[in-house]
Each structure stands twice: as C-alpha cells, then as structure tokens.
Design an enzyme around this catalytic site. Structure first.
Site, PDB file in Angstrom:
ATOM      1  N   HIS A  92       0.820  -1.128   0.006  1.00  0.00           N
ATOM      2  CA  HIS A  92      -0.166   0.039  -0.120  1.00  0.00           C
ATOM      3  C   HIS A  92       0.883   1.230  -0.019  1.00  0.00           C
ATOM      4  O   HIS A  92       0.420   2.308  -0.267  1.00  0.00           O
ATOM      5  CB  HIS A  92      -0.906   0.058   1.243  1.00  0.00           C
ATOM      6  CG  HIS A  92      -2.358   0.685   0.925  1.00  0.00           C
ATOM      7  ND1 HIS A  92      -3.529   0.546   1.717  1.00  0.00           N
ATOM      8  CD2 HIS A  92      -2.739   1.347  -0.216  1.00  0.00           C
ATOM      9  CE1 HIS A  92      -4.529   1.014   0.991  1.00  0.00           C
ATOM     10  NE2 HIS A  92      -4.076   1.747   0.044  1.00  0.00           N
ATOM     11  N   ASP A 116      -9.919  -0.438   3.909  1.00  0.00           N
ATOM     12  CA  ASP A 116      -8.589  -0.954   4.367  1.00  0.00           C
ATOM     13  C   ASP A 116      -8.880  -1.559   5.885  1.00  0.00           C
ATOM     14  O   ASP A 116      -9.877  -1.134   6.488  1.00  0.00           O
ATOM     15  CB  ASP A 116      -7.590   0.005   4.420  1.00  0.00           C
ATOM     16  CG  ASP A 116      -6.173  -0.372   4.783  1.00  0.00           C
ATOM     17  OD1 ASP A 116      -6.041  -1.464   5.287  1.00  0.00           O
ATOM     18  OD2 ASP A 116      -5.332   0.238   4.107  1.00  0.00           O
ATOM     19  N   HIS A 118      -6.805  -1.645   7.952  1.00  0.00           N
ATOM     20  CA  HIS A 118      -5.907  -0.627   8.676  1.00  0.00           C
ATOM     21  C   HIS A 118      -5.998   0.639   8.716  1.00  0.00           C
ATOM     22  O   HIS A 118      -6.218   1.161   7.447  1.00  0.00           O
ATOM     23  CB  HIS A 118      -4.339  -1.095   8.458  1.00  0.00           C
ATOM     24  CG  HIS A 118      -3.925  -2.542   8.619  1.00  0.00           C
ATOM     25  ND1 HIS A 118      -4.238  -3.452   7.452  1.00  0.00           N
ATOM     26  CD2 HIS A 118      -3.756  -3.382   9.554  1.00  0.00           C
ATOM     27  CE1 HIS A 118      -4.131  -4.772   7.956  1.00  0.00           C
ATOM     28  NE2 HIS A 118      -3.718  -4.788   9.206  1.00  0.00           N
ATOM     29  N   ASP A 120      -3.187   2.980   8.424  1.00  0.00           N
ATOM     30  CA  ASP A 120      -1.998   3.243   7.450  1.00  0.00           C
ATOM     31  C   ASP A 120      -1.747   4.780   7.683  1.00  0.00           C
ATOM     32  O   ASP A 120      -1.193   5.378   6.828  1.00  0.00           O
ATOM     33  CB  ASP A 120      -2.301   2.999   5.896  1.00  0.00           C
ATOM     34  CG  ASP A 120      -2.558   1.422   5.766  1.00  0.00           C
ATOM     35  OD1 ASP A 120      -2.133   0.429   6.340  1.00  0.00           O
ATOM     36  OD2 ASP A 120      -2.514   1.232   4.503  1.00  0.00           O
ATOM     37  N   HIS A 133       4.316   0.596   4.228  1.00  0.00           N
ATOM     38  CA  HIS A 133       2.821   0.322   3.932  1.00  0.00           C
ATOM     39  C   HIS A 133       1.837   0.733   4.911  1.00  0.00           C
ATOM     40  O   HIS A 133       0.737   0.783   4.745  1.00  0.00           O
ATOM     41  CB  HIS A 133       2.836  -1.104   3.464  1.00  0.00           C
ATOM     42  CG  HIS A 133       2.777  -2.144   4.346  1.00  0.00           C
ATOM     43  ND1 HIS A 133       2.004  -3.182   3.951  1.00  0.00           N
ATOM     44  CD2 HIS A 133       3.120  -2.332   5.603  1.00  0.00           C
ATOM     45  CE1 HIS A 133       2.153  -4.078   5.036  1.00  0.00           C
ATOM     46  NE2 HIS A 133       2.782  -3.502   6.045  1.00  0.00           N
ATOM     47  N   ASP A 220      -7.397  -1.739  -0.417  1.00  0.00           N
ATOM     48  CA  ASP A 220      -6.635  -2.678   0.272  1.00  0.00           C
ATOM     49  C   ASP A 220      -7.298  -4.031   0.503  1.00  0.00           C
ATOM     50  O   ASP A 220      -8.411  -3.876   1.011  1.00  0.00           O
ATOM     51  CB  ASP A 220      -5.996  -2.338   1.640  1.00  0.00           C
ATOM     52  CG  ASP A 220      -4.886  -3.159   2.290  1.00  0.00           C
ATOM     53  OD1 ASP A 220      -4.892  -4.298   1.854  1.00  0.00           O
ATOM     54  OD2 ASP A 220      -3.989  -2.840   2.740  1.00  0.00           O
ATOM     55  N   ASP A 222      -7.295  -6.399   2.047  1.00  0.00           N
ATOM     56  CA  ASP A 222      -7.206  -6.831   3.423  1.00  0.00           C
ATOM     57  C   ASP A 222      -8.400  -6.440   4.202  1.00  0.00           C
ATOM     58  O   ASP A 222      -8.764  -6.978   5.519  1.00  0.00           O
ATOM     59  CB  ASP A 222      -5.925  -6.852   4.255  1.00  0.00           C
ATOM     60  CG  ASP A 222      -5.489  -5.415   4.691  1.00  0.00           C
ATOM     61  OD1 ASP A 222      -6.584  -4.567   4.618  1.00  0.00           O
ATOM     62  OD2 ASP A 222      -4.295  -5.124   4.931  1.00  0.00           O
ATOM     63  N   GLU A 265      -2.311  -4.763  -2.077  1.00  0.00           N
ATOM     64  CA  GLU A 265      -1.834  -5.737  -1.205  1.00  0.00           C
ATOM     65  C   GLU A 265      -2.130  -7.328  -1.735  1.00  0.00           C
ATOM     66  O   GLU A 265      -2.415  -8.252  -0.823  1.00  0.00           O
ATOM     67  CB  GLU A 265      -2.445  -5.572   0.020  1.00  0.00           C
ATOM     68  CG  GLU A 265      -1.811  -4.235   0.853  1.00  0.00           C
ATOM     69  CD  GLU A 265      -0.423  -4.452   1.481  1.00  0.00           C
ATOM     70  OE1 GLU A 265      -0.006  -5.724   1.461  1.00  0.00           O
ATOM     71  OE2 GLU A 265       0.418  -3.413   1.733  1.00  0.00           O
TER      72      GLU A 265
END
Length: 294
Positions: A92, A116, A118, A120, A133, A220, A222, A265
């Site tokens: 990312h 996402d 996260h 980030d 990332h 992302d 994830d 990702e």
C-alpha cells in the site's frame, strides 16, 4: 455523444514497504491469471505499464520514493489523455505515488475513499514496525519522511475534509488520533457492524464525492474477510464481505467524479483457488460496465 473513458491498468510490482514482500508478485501474477485474460479481451481496458522500483543501491525508503515519483508521472499521464487510471499493487505504500499523480494532474486535492483493515497513518516516529505500507495515508496528508512528501502538490495530496477511511479493524492509537486531528472521517468496523454496511457506505461515498476536484478509491484487499479473500499481505480476522465490496464498487463506478481506482496488497502466494484474483476481476468488471454506460 461522449465516449466512455478508457481504463488504463498500471501494475506496480513492489513489496518494499511491507514486512511480507510477496505482494510484489501480485500485479504480474494477476496479469497472467485467467481472470485478467478474460477481462483483457473486452474493449475499453488495456494494461498500460508494469512499474518496478529501481534496483540501484538506494535505501528502501529511497526506492519507495523513486517508485512513487514514477507512478505519479504515469497516473498523471493517463489522466491528461482522458483515461481512468487503475493501479494494481504491490504493497500500500504505492498509494503515495497514485494519489500524488492524481493531485498533480487535477491541480487540486481530490477526496479519497480508503477501504482498508488498517489506518495506514503512522509516521516514522510513531510506527511500531517501521513498515512504510503502514504510513501512506499520513504521507498523503503531508506528514512523515520528507522523501515521501510533496510528490504531486506541495503539502497534502488529498482533501482531508472529503476523505474517509472505511472498514478499519486493526490500528494503533497514534494513527487514530492523527486522522481525527486532520478531520478524516472514520467508519471503523464496529460502527459498520452496528449501523449496517449500506448506510455507512452511502454516507462515506457521499462525503468523498463532494470534493470539488473529484475523488478516488483505494482498496486494500485485506479489508475483506480473509476467509473470502485469502491472498493478501496482512490478513486480519473478520472484515467486509466480498459481496458488499462488489456492490459498493458498483455504486462507485457509476459516479461521474471518479478520477482513479487503486487495488493493492494482492499476495498470490496465499491466494487459495484464485479467490482473490477473481475478486479483483469482479471489481474491474464493474468499472468496465459503468464506463461503457457513462
């Protein structure tokens, strides 16, 4: 009669910013997948370029910065000829280049929908891991290592008042406090579970679409439940349903202010039965359908 915008794919084969660097293989693996081959036969989309970080003896962060400048040039170039850039990563940290390029081409800061698991939004002084990332959103907001800043415009590359993080479920308090100070709206996993995906997403999309320069979407993978999309660099338990993300992209793709899309990702080493590659293809297919009817 207006012609639909050509979708130009820019693969970014880099895992330098991640602890597990196998996502560097994601763009090339996807390009060789059956899922992409089926898409490539359709009109309105082409694979414009595949970018690699320079191999010279730079430090990792210098290589990430150099790649970010290369990607920003490529994204801005596609926008200048009227195409819709679709960036496929890579970790990312490539987002620094993507959205800097959009900001440069527009001459204004776009809104950004950041989907996402996260936040980030670390800087080198707050990061627990040192992995870049985990820092791109902070860099896009003008904070972090100076080599990652000011690639598109001076200061922030995105409009914080019209930027949203959606679906985060793993983060540190320093990131949360930073984004709250900057006025970025957060739809964390707990709120989405409590209020419902559709209500929260409608609000998020409305917020980013109000940016005067238009908006972009950074996905992302994830963000999705790893049981449904296992091929990701940093899987987190729980997450969004693939169906919900696909329905969300259907809405995004139809918005006239959409300036660019980023999907990052993808880790092919973990992608059981090609489920994650298929999800990427489904998301791209929605863009294609929407562009054809634009």
């Amino acid at each position: 009669m207006t012609h639909p915008r050509q979708i130009s794919v820019l693969g970014v084969a880099s895992g330098i910013g991640a602890q597990d660097q196998a996502c560097k293989d994601g763009p090339l693996a996807f390009r060789h997948s059956h899922a992409w081959q089926a898409l490539a036969r359709q009109p309105g989309i082409d694979w414009a370029d595949l970018l690699f970080a320079p191999e010279v003896a730079y430090t990792p962060i210098q290589r990430i910065a150099a790649l970010g400048r290369m990607l920003a040039d490529a994204v801005a170039g596609q926008l200048h000829v009227g195409h819709l850039p679709l960036v496929i990563g890579g970790d990312h940290s490539v987002a620094i280049g993507t959205w800097s390029g959009v900001a440069r081409a527009l001459g204004e800061r776009p809104g950004l929908l950041w989907i996402d698991a996260h936040l980030d939004s670390h800087t080198p002084s707050t990061s627990y891991s040192g992995a870049v990332h985990g820092m791109p959103l902070a860099a896009l907001l003008g904070q972090g290592d100076k080599r990652l800043l000011d690639i598109g415009l001076s200061g922030s590359q995105i409009d914080s008042a019209h930027s949203v993080v959606f679906g985060a479920r793993s983060y540190e308090p320093e990131e949360l406090a930073f984004l709250q100070r900057r006025g970025v709206r957060l739809y964390l996993a707990e709120e989405i579970a409590r209020r419902g995906f559709r209500i929260c997403f409608a609000e998020a999309l409305h917020a980013v679409a109000q940016a005067t320069a238009g908006f972009g979407v950074s996905i992302d993978l994830d963000a999705v439940d790893p049981g449904l999309a296992p091929g990701v660099g940093s899987p987190e338990p729980g997450g969004l349903l693939s169906f919900d993300l696909i329905e969300a992209m259907r809405e995004v793709a139809a918005m006239p202010g959409l300036q660019a899309v980023e999907i990052v990702e993808y880790n092919p080493d973990r992608d059981r039965h090609g489920a994650t590659a298929a999800l990427i293809a489904d998301l791209i297919e929605l863009l294609l359908v929407a562009r054809k009817h634009a």
